[in-house]
Write an enzyme that holds these catalytic residues in place. Structure first.
Site, PDB file in Angstrom:
ATOM      1  N   PRO A  60     102.359 148.995 147.534  1.00  0.00           N
ATOM      2  CA  PRO A  60     101.464 148.971 146.396  1.00  0.00           C
ATOM      3  C   PRO A  60     100.168 148.232 146.688  1.00  0.00           C
ATOM      4  O   PRO A  60     100.180 147.153 147.276  1.00  0.00           O
ATOM      5  CB  PRO A  60     102.266 148.219 145.341  1.00  0.00           C
ATOM      6  CG  PRO A  60     103.411 147.590 146.064  1.00  0.00           C
ATOM      7  CD  PRO A  60     103.304 147.894 147.492  1.00  0.00           C
ATOM      8  N   GLU A  61      99.088 148.817 146.268  1.00  0.00           N
ATOM      9  CA  GLU A  61      97.784 148.175 146.325  1.00  0.00           C
ATOM     10  C   GLU A  61      97.399 147.827 144.883  1.00  0.00           C
ATOM     11  O   GLU A  61      98.210 148.003 143.979  1.00  0.00           O
ATOM     12  CB  GLU A  61      96.769 149.115 146.984  1.00  0.00           C
ATOM     13  CG  GLU A  61      97.251 149.630 148.333  1.00  0.00           C
ATOM     14  CD  GLU A  61      96.297 150.609 148.998  1.00  0.00           C
ATOM     15  OE1 GLU A  61      95.081 150.425 148.877  1.00  0.00           O
ATOM     16  OE2 GLU A  61      96.772 151.563 149.635  1.00  0.00           O
TER      17      GLU A  61
END
Length: 271
Positions: free
Chosen positions: A2-3
């Site tokens: 996840p960013e």
DNA sequence: AGCGGAACCTGTCGGC
DNA sequence: TGCCGACAGGTTCCGC
């Protein structure tokens, strides 16, 4: 995995559901994920009220009663799932919080790179205290960036991944941002003009806003708290598109390796 | 100081 | 079918 857009999506969903709940107890199924003394972690967390959930960079911060914080990083494959207490445990469940409302908050993580830190002083939390500004911060300006990148010969793609410079970007969005900005990812960071840097900043905010709107990018592991997928993968223009045609110019999208990680670009559009 | 590479851990996929 | 290497959304540590 996840960013920023994925972490923010998760935080939004947790913030909708958790505040006001109390942690009845906590089970740690994989010790390496919880930093420091496991017994202390379980003891302190027990009977604490969850007050607030926020994001900083890619970190998720749970504010508990009595001025304690749990700081979580999902790394590559971490995710949160909210389920009734009766749900059967799953293979990759690593940390479980049993809540006062008969639900459990499960931290699931295939690769176990994720981390949980319990602290009574957020300033002391390593990683968190070294983060640069969020992408929308007024501290992020072309002039400041230009100054900060003096003497940095690293490729601009690598610079975008450096959380001390700007917090929240990762491998997918770095490629997408530089495509949108028309900047070749291999260009040395210190050779970019202030003008080019301002184009990159504009692209960064545009791409992140769009990704947030679509609840992030689900390519393999990332799922929302309710297990739904994000949908920004349908709007990616270069990431994972090696050998496909550029939507702008029909050149072949190319995959290269920088710092042991894949970068995707259009050699014609990104000079 | 700045940079590149190894390490952390597990799973999947493609090639032979 | 089976084995083996490459690769995966991230970060830290270590040596040059």
């Amino acid at each position: 995995m996840p960013e920023l857009p994925e972490v923010q999506t998760i935080v939004n969903e947790l913030a909708e559901n958790l505040p006001g709940s109390t942690i009845s107890s906590c089970r740690i199924l994989r010790e390496s994920i919880v930093q420091g003394d496991q017994t202390r972690f379980r003891r302190i967390v027990k009977n604490k009220l969850i007050q607030k959930i926020e994001r900083r960079g890619k970190y998720i911060i749970f504010s508990l009663s009595s001025d304690f914080w749990i700081v979580v990083h999902l790394r590559m494959t971490g995710k949160f799932v909210l389920q009734p207490n009766s749900r059967q445990p799953q293979k990759h469940d690593r940390v479980v919080f049993y809540l006062s409302n008969h639900q459990k908050l499960i931290y699931s993580d295939v690769r176990c790179f994720g981390t949980f830190d319990l602290t009574d002083d957020l300033q002391e939390c390593r990683g968190l205290n070294q983060l640069g500004p969020d992408p929308w911060s007024e501290e992020v300006t072309a002039a400041r960036l230009k100054k900060e990148l003096t003497n940095r010969k690293i490729p601009i793609k690598t610079a975008l991944l450096d959380q001390k410079i700007i917090a929240g970007l990762g491998n997918i969005y770095a490629s997408e941002i530089l495509f949108d900005a028309g900047v070749n990812p291999i260009i040395a960071a210190n050779s970019l003009s202030e003008r080019k840097l301002s184009v990159i900043i504009r692209s960064m905010r545009k791409i992140l806003n769009l990704a947030l709107q679509y609840n992030g990018t689900s390519i393999s592991d990332y799922r929302r708290v309710d297990d739904k997928q994000g949908t920004f993968q349908n709007f990616l223009k270069v990431y994972g598109k090696a050998d496909q045609k550029c939507l702008n110019c029909s050149s072949q999208i190319v995959k290269i390796t920088q710092n042991q990680r894949s970068t995707f670009l259009c050699p014609t559009c990104q000079k």
